[in-house]
Design a protein around this motif. Structure first.
Motif, short mmCIF file in Angstrom:
data_model
loop_
_atom_site.label_atom_id
_atom_site.label_comp_id
_atom_site.label_asym_id
_atom_site.label_seq_id
_atom_site.Cartn_x
_atom_site.Cartn_y
_atom_site.Cartn_z
N ALA A 239 -12.42 -7.52 62.58
CA ALA A 239 -12.02 -6.13 62.40
C ALA A 239 -11.35 -5.63 63.67
CB ALA A 239 -13.24 -5.27 62.08
N CYS A 240 -10.40 -4.71 63.48
CA CYS A 240 -9.65 -4.17 64.61
C CYS A 240 -9.83 -2.66 64.63
CB CYS A 240 -8.18 -4.53 64.47
SG CYS A 240 -7.20 -4.16 65.92
N ASP A 241 -9.87 -2.09 65.82
CA ASP A 241 -10.06 -0.64 65.94
C ASP A 241 -8.75 0.06 66.28
OD1 ASP A 241 -9.78 -1.79 68.37
OD2 ASP A 241 -11.54 -0.85 69.30
N CYS A 242 -7.62 -0.59 65.98
CA CYS A 242 -6.35 0.04 66.34
C CYS A 242 -6.06 1.24 65.43
CB CYS A 242 -5.21 -0.97 66.29
SG CYS A 242 -4.83 -1.58 64.64
N SER A 243 -5.17 2.13 65.88
CA SER A 243 -4.81 3.31 65.09
C SER A 243 -3.39 3.72 65.44
CB SER A 243 -5.75 4.47 65.43
OG SER A 243 -5.56 4.83 66.79
N VAL A 272 3.71 -3.34 65.88
CA VAL A 272 2.78 -4.26 65.25
C VAL A 272 1.60 -4.51 66.19
CG1 VAL A 272 2.48 -6.57 64.25
CG2 VAL A 272 4.68 -5.40 64.05
N CYS A 273 0.39 -4.40 65.65
CA CYS A 273 -0.80 -4.70 66.46
C CYS A 273 -0.96 -6.22 66.52
CB CYS A 273 -2.05 -4.07 65.84
SG CYS A 273 -3.56 -4.55 66.68
N HIS A 274 -0.93 -6.77 67.73
CA HIS A 274 -1.07 -8.23 67.89
C HIS A 274 -2.40 -8.72 67.35
CE1 HIS A 274 2.55 -9.04 70.00
NE2 HIS A 274 2.28 -8.21 70.99
N PHE A 275 -3.45 -7.93 67.57
CA PHE A 275 -4.80 -8.40 67.24
C PHE A 275 -5.03 -8.56 65.74
CE2 PHE A 275 -5.91 -7.12 71.59
CZ PHE A 275 -6.65 -8.23 71.96
N CYS A 276 -4.47 -7.66 64.94
CA CYS A 276 -4.79 -7.70 63.51
C CYS A 276 -3.57 -7.74 62.61
CB CYS A 276 -5.67 -6.52 63.14
SG CYS A 276 -4.79 -4.95 63.17
N GLY A 277 -2.37 -7.65 63.18
CA GLY A 277 -1.16 -7.73 62.37
C GLY A 277 -0.80 -6.43 61.66
ZN LIG Z 1 -5.14 -3.86 65.18
#
Ligand SMILES: [Zn+2]
Length: 297
Positions: A239-243, A272-277
Protein backbone atom coordinates in the motif's frame (compact mmCIF):
# COMPACT_ATOMS: atom_id res chain seq x y z
CA UNK A 1 -5.50 -21.12 12.34
CA UNK A 2 -5.16 -20.37 8.63
CA UNK A 3 -2.36 -18.24 7.30
CA UNK A 4 -4.01 -15.89 4.86
CA UNK A 5 -1.89 -12.85 3.89
CA UNK A 6 -0.38 -12.91 7.32
CA UNK A 7 2.82 -12.43 9.12
CA UNK A 8 3.10 -14.90 11.98
CA UNK A 9 5.57 -14.50 14.83
CA UNK A 10 6.47 -17.62 16.77
CA UNK A 11 9.13 -19.05 19.03
CA UNK A 12 10.27 -22.60 19.58
CA UNK A 13 9.37 -23.58 23.14
CA UNK A 14 12.91 -24.83 23.79
CA UNK A 15 14.07 -21.21 23.23
CA UNK A 16 16.37 -22.12 20.35
CA UNK A 17 14.74 -20.02 17.61
CA UNK A 18 12.45 -17.11 16.90
CA UNK A 19 10.49 -17.67 13.70
CA UNK A 20 8.71 -15.26 11.36
CA UNK A 21 6.51 -16.77 8.66
CA UNK A 22 5.05 -14.68 5.88
CA UNK A 23 2.34 -15.42 3.34
CA UNK A 24 2.71 -12.53 0.90
CA UNK A 25 0.77 -13.65 -2.18
CA UNK A 26 -1.43 -10.56 -2.34
CA UNK A 27 1.49 -8.20 -1.57
CA UNK A 28 3.48 -9.48 -4.55
CA UNK A 29 0.46 -9.78 -6.85
CA UNK A 30 -0.56 -6.17 -6.04
CA UNK A 31 2.99 -5.00 -6.80
CA UNK A 32 2.95 -6.92 -10.10
CA UNK A 33 -0.33 -5.31 -11.20
CA UNK A 34 0.64 -1.81 -9.98
CA UNK A 35 3.94 -1.80 -11.86
CA UNK A 36 3.02 -4.07 -14.83
CA UNK A 37 5.95 -6.33 -13.94
CA UNK A 38 7.31 -9.24 -16.00
CA UNK A 39 7.90 -12.74 -14.60
CA UNK A 40 11.52 -11.81 -13.86
CA UNK A 41 10.77 -8.52 -12.15
CA UNK A 42 7.74 -9.87 -10.24
CA UNK A 43 10.05 -12.46 -8.73
CA UNK A 44 12.87 -10.02 -8.00
CA UNK A 45 10.76 -7.20 -6.55
CA UNK A 46 8.55 -9.78 -4.82
CA UNK A 47 11.52 -11.26 -2.98
CA UNK A 48 12.65 -7.75 -2.04
CA UNK A 49 9.20 -6.82 -0.67
CA UNK A 50 8.94 -10.07 1.32
CA UNK A 51 12.45 -9.76 2.76
CA UNK A 52 11.84 -6.12 3.69
CA UNK A 53 8.58 -7.02 5.48
CA UNK A 54 10.42 -9.72 7.45
CA UNK A 55 13.27 -7.33 8.29
CA UNK A 56 10.87 -4.54 9.32
CA UNK A 57 8.89 -6.91 11.48
CA UNK A 58 11.99 -8.19 13.25
CA UNK A 59 13.81 -4.89 13.93
CA UNK A 60 11.20 -2.08 14.02
CA UNK A 61 8.96 -0.85 16.82
CA UNK A 62 6.01 1.57 17.01
CA UNK A 63 6.28 4.37 14.48
CA UNK A 64 9.72 3.41 13.18
CA UNK A 65 10.12 2.78 9.46
CA UNK A 66 12.78 1.59 7.10
CA UNK A 67 13.87 2.12 3.53
CA UNK A 68 15.83 -0.55 1.69
CA UNK A 69 17.96 0.22 -1.33
CA UNK A 70 19.41 -2.76 -3.15
CA UNK A 71 21.48 -2.54 -6.32
CA UNK A 72 23.68 -5.29 -7.76
CA UNK A 73 24.37 -3.58 -11.13
CA UNK A 74 22.23 -6.22 -12.88
CA UNK A 75 19.70 -5.63 -15.71
CA UNK A 76 16.74 -4.88 -13.38
CA UNK A 77 18.67 -1.97 -11.87
CA UNK A 78 18.16 -0.69 -8.35
CA UNK A 79 15.27 -1.45 -6.01
CA UNK A 80 13.77 0.95 -3.46
CA UNK A 81 11.39 -0.38 -0.79
CA UNK A 82 9.71 1.26 2.22
CA UNK A 83 8.16 -0.65 5.10
CA UNK A 84 6.71 0.14 8.52
CA UNK A 85 6.51 -1.93 11.69
CA UNK A 86 2.90 -2.95 11.01
CA UNK A 87 3.08 -4.98 7.80
CA UNK A 88 2.74 -2.22 5.18
CA UNK A 89 5.23 -2.18 2.32
CA UNK A 90 5.69 -0.36 -0.99
CA UNK A 91 8.48 -0.36 -3.53
CA UNK A 92 9.67 -0.42 -7.10
CA UNK A 93 12.43 -1.53 -9.43
CA UNK A 94 14.32 0.78 -11.76
CA UNK A 95 13.74 -1.45 -14.83
CA UNK A 96 10.45 -3.22 -14.16
CA UNK A 97 9.93 -4.34 -17.78
CA UNK A 98 13.07 -6.49 -18.03
CA UNK A 99 12.56 -10.18 -18.83
CA UNK A 100 15.55 -12.57 -18.82
CA UNK A 101 15.93 -16.16 -20.06
CA UNK A 102 14.75 -18.63 -17.41
CA UNK A 103 16.94 -21.25 -15.77
CA UNK A 104 16.85 -24.83 -17.09
CA UNK A 105 14.28 -25.80 -14.41
CA UNK A 106 12.00 -22.91 -15.45
CA UNK A 107 12.85 -20.69 -12.47
CA UNK A 108 13.61 -16.98 -12.74
CA UNK A 109 17.36 -16.34 -12.66
CA UNK A 110 17.22 -13.90 -9.75
CA UNK A 111 20.97 -13.59 -9.15
CA UNK A 112 21.65 -12.68 -12.82
CA UNK A 113 18.74 -10.20 -12.85
CA UNK A 114 19.86 -8.47 -9.63
CA UNK A 115 23.61 -8.83 -10.13
CA UNK A 116 26.09 -9.33 -7.32
CA UNK A 117 28.36 -6.32 -7.71
CA UNK A 118 26.60 -3.99 -5.36
CA UNK A 119 25.10 -3.25 -1.98
CA UNK A 120 22.13 -3.51 0.33
CA UNK A 121 21.48 -0.32 2.27
CA UNK A 122 18.97 -0.01 5.07
CA UNK A 123 17.89 3.39 6.37
CA UNK A 124 15.92 3.34 9.61
CA UNK A 125 13.78 6.26 10.70
CA UNK A 126 13.10 6.42 14.42
CA UNK A 127 10.74 9.24 15.39
CA UNK A 128 12.65 12.47 15.97
CA UNK A 129 16.05 10.81 16.06
CA UNK A 130 18.40 11.09 13.09
CA UNK A 131 17.89 8.32 10.54
CA UNK A 132 20.36 5.50 10.87
CA UNK A 133 21.93 3.97 7.75
CA UNK A 134 23.88 0.79 7.36
CA UNK A 135 25.23 -0.77 4.16
CA UNK A 136 26.60 -4.22 3.35
CA UNK A 137 27.89 -5.67 0.07
CA UNK A 138 25.63 -8.16 -1.70
CA UNK A 139 26.73 -11.77 -1.20
CA UNK A 140 24.57 -13.77 -3.64
CA UNK A 141 22.05 -11.45 -5.32
CA UNK A 142 19.37 -13.99 -4.31
CA UNK A 143 18.01 -11.40 -1.83
CA UNK A 144 17.13 -13.75 1.08
CA UNK A 145 20.75 -14.53 1.92
CA UNK A 146 21.69 -10.90 1.31
CA UNK A 147 19.21 -9.81 4.00
CA UNK A 148 20.53 -12.54 6.33
CA UNK A 149 24.04 -11.15 5.80
CA UNK A 150 22.79 -7.63 6.61
CA UNK A 151 21.13 -8.88 9.82
CA UNK A 152 24.36 -10.61 10.91
CA UNK A 153 26.68 -7.71 10.07
CA UNK A 154 24.57 -4.70 11.03
CA UNK A 155 22.12 -5.95 13.65
CA UNK A 156 24.20 -8.79 15.16
CA UNK A 157 21.26 -11.13 14.52
CA UNK A 158 22.15 -14.63 13.32
CA UNK A 159 19.38 -15.79 11.06
CA UNK A 160 18.34 -17.68 7.97
CA UNK A 161 16.11 -15.77 5.56
CA UNK A 162 14.21 -17.47 2.74
CA UNK A 163 11.95 -15.59 0.32
CA UNK A 164 10.37 -16.97 -2.82
CA UNK A 165 7.64 -16.43 -5.40
CA UNK A 166 5.84 -19.03 -7.51
CA UNK A 167 4.13 -17.78 -10.69
CA UNK A 168 1.59 -19.48 -12.92
CA UNK A 169 2.12 -19.74 -16.70
CA UNK A 170 0.57 -16.28 -17.24
CA UNK A 171 2.92 -14.66 -14.75
CA UNK A 172 0.32 -14.21 -12.01
CA UNK A 173 1.52 -14.81 -8.47
CA UNK A 174 0.36 -18.24 -7.31
CA UNK A 175 2.14 -18.20 -3.95
CA UNK A 176 4.74 -15.95 -2.35
CA UNK A 177 6.22 -16.24 1.06
CA UNK A 178 9.13 -15.98 3.36
CA UNK A 179 10.63 -17.06 6.63
CA UNK A 180 13.13 -15.54 8.97
CA UNK A 181 14.54 -17.95 11.54
CA UNK A 182 16.58 -16.16 14.16
CA UNK A 183 18.97 -18.01 16.44
CA UNK A 184 18.32 -17.03 20.06
CA UNK A 185 21.30 -16.32 22.35
CA UNK A 186 21.16 -19.60 24.27
CA UNK A 187 20.34 -21.78 21.30
CA UNK A 188 21.61 -25.33 21.35
CA UNK A 189 24.50 -25.83 18.88
CA UNK A 190 23.21 -29.22 17.77
CA UNK A 191 19.84 -27.65 16.90
CA UNK A 192 21.57 -24.88 14.92
CA UNK A 193 23.68 -27.42 13.02
CA UNK A 194 20.59 -29.51 12.25
CA UNK A 195 18.78 -26.43 10.91
CA UNK A 196 21.76 -25.37 8.76
CA UNK A 197 21.91 -28.86 7.34
CA UNK A 198 18.17 -29.10 6.63
CA UNK A 199 17.33 -25.68 5.13
CA UNK A 200 19.23 -26.01 1.82
CA UNK A 201 17.52 -29.34 1.13
CA UNK A 202 13.96 -28.05 1.64
CA UNK A 203 11.70 -26.81 -1.16
CA UNK A 204 11.26 -23.03 -1.28
CA UNK A 205 8.76 -21.49 1.15
CA UNK A 206 6.52 -20.46 -1.79
CA UNK A 207 6.47 -24.10 -2.91
CA UNK A 208 5.57 -25.17 0.64
CA UNK A 209 2.73 -22.63 0.60
CA UNK A 210 1.18 -24.37 -2.41
CA UNK A 211 0.32 -27.30 -0.12
CA UNK A 212 0.24 -25.87 3.42
CA UNK A 213 -0.94 -22.51 4.73
CA UNK A 214 -1.16 -23.30 8.43
CA UNK A 215 1.80 -21.55 10.09
CA UNK A 216 2.29 -24.34 12.61
CA UNK A 217 2.51 -26.89 9.80
CA UNK A 218 4.91 -24.65 7.88
CA UNK A 219 7.06 -24.22 10.96
CA UNK A 220 7.03 -27.98 11.41
CA UNK A 221 8.39 -28.39 7.87
CA UNK A 222 11.21 -25.94 8.59
CA UNK A 223 11.90 -27.10 12.17
CA UNK A 224 10.58 -30.66 12.54
CA UNK A 225 12.35 -31.26 15.87
CA UNK A 226 11.23 -28.02 17.53
CA UNK A 227 7.85 -27.46 19.20
CA UNK A 228 6.55 -24.08 18.00
CA UNK A 229 4.35 -21.59 19.83
CA UNK A 230 2.61 -18.85 17.81
CA UNK A 231 2.92 -15.45 19.55
CA UNK A 232 1.09 -13.12 17.19
CA UNK A 233 -0.13 -12.62 13.67
CA UNK A 234 -0.94 -9.60 11.60
CA UNK A 235 -2.09 -8.67 8.11
CA UNK A 236 0.36 -7.43 5.51
CA UNK A 237 -0.31 -5.22 2.50
CA UNK A 238 1.33 -3.53 -0.46
CA UNK A 239 0.00 0.00 0.00
CA UNK A 240 1.12 3.54 -0.73
CA UNK A 241 0.26 6.72 1.17
CA UNK A 242 0.75 9.06 -1.78
CA UNK A 243 -1.83 11.76 -2.59
CA UNK A 244 -2.46 14.47 -5.15
CA UNK A 245 -1.78 17.11 -2.48
CA UNK A 246 1.68 15.63 -1.89
CA UNK A 247 2.53 15.83 -5.61
CA UNK A 248 1.14 19.39 -5.77
CA UNK A 249 3.80 20.25 -3.17
CA UNK A 250 6.49 18.62 -5.31
CA UNK A 251 5.30 20.64 -8.32
CA UNK A 252 5.48 23.79 -6.19
CA UNK A 253 9.17 22.97 -5.80
CA UNK A 254 9.72 23.54 -9.54
CA UNK A 255 10.93 26.95 -10.65
CA UNK A 256 8.30 29.47 -11.84
CA UNK A 257 9.63 29.26 -15.40
CA UNK A 258 9.38 25.44 -15.38
CA UNK A 259 5.77 25.70 -14.19
CA UNK A 260 4.95 28.30 -16.86
CA UNK A 261 6.42 25.98 -19.48
CA UNK A 262 4.16 23.11 -18.29
CA UNK A 263 1.15 25.45 -18.49
CA UNK A 264 1.81 27.03 -21.89
CA UNK A 265 3.46 24.13 -23.74
CA UNK A 266 2.01 20.98 -22.14
CA UNK A 267 -1.31 22.50 -20.89
CA UNK A 268 -1.05 20.40 -17.75
CA UNK A 269 1.09 17.74 -16.16
CA UNK A 270 0.87 14.09 -15.23
CA UNK A 271 2.84 12.91 -12.22
CA UNK A 272 3.46 9.22 -11.56
CA UNK A 273 4.19 7.83 -8.09
CA UNK A 274 7.24 5.56 -8.43
CA UNK A 275 6.27 3.50 -5.40
CA UNK A 276 2.79 2.43 -6.50
CA UNK A 277 2.38 3.50 -10.12
CA UNK A 278 -0.57 5.84 -9.32
CA UNK A 279 -1.02 8.66 -11.87
CA UNK A 280 -2.12 12.17 -10.91
CA UNK A 281 -3.30 14.67 -13.52
CA UNK A 282 -2.85 18.40 -13.03
CA UNK A 283 -4.78 20.68 -15.40
CA UNK A 284 -3.35 23.97 -16.64
CA UNK A 285 -5.73 25.73 -14.19
CA UNK A 286 -4.42 23.70 -11.25
CA UNK A 287 -0.84 24.47 -12.29
CA UNK A 288 -1.79 28.19 -12.46
CA UNK A 289 -3.00 27.94 -8.84
CA UNK A 290 0.26 26.28 -7.76
CA UNK A 291 2.19 29.03 -9.56
CA UNK A 292 0.05 31.74 -7.93
CA UNK A 293 0.54 30.24 -4.43
CA UNK A 294 4.27 30.16 -5.10
CA UNK A 295 4.18 33.90 -5.87
CA UNK A 296 2.77 34.64 -2.37
CA UNK A 297 5.68 33.00 -0.55
ZN1 LIG B 1 2.06 6.02 -4.44
Amino acid sequence: MVMDQELVKAVTTDHNFRVLLLNGQSVVETARLSHHLTKTTTTVLGRGLLATLLLASSVLKGTEGLTVRLNGQGPVGGMLIDADAHGTVKGYLQHGQVELPFLANGDVDVASAVGTDGFLEVLKTQGNLDPYTSTVPLVTGQIGSDFAYYLAKSEQINSAVGVSVVLDEHGQVKTAGGYLIQTLPDADNTAIAALEERLPRLPSIATMLTTATDPVKLAAMLLPDEPVKVLSQEQVAFACDCSKAQFAQSLAGLSSSELRQLITEDHGAEVVCHFCGARYQFSATELQQILAEKGKL
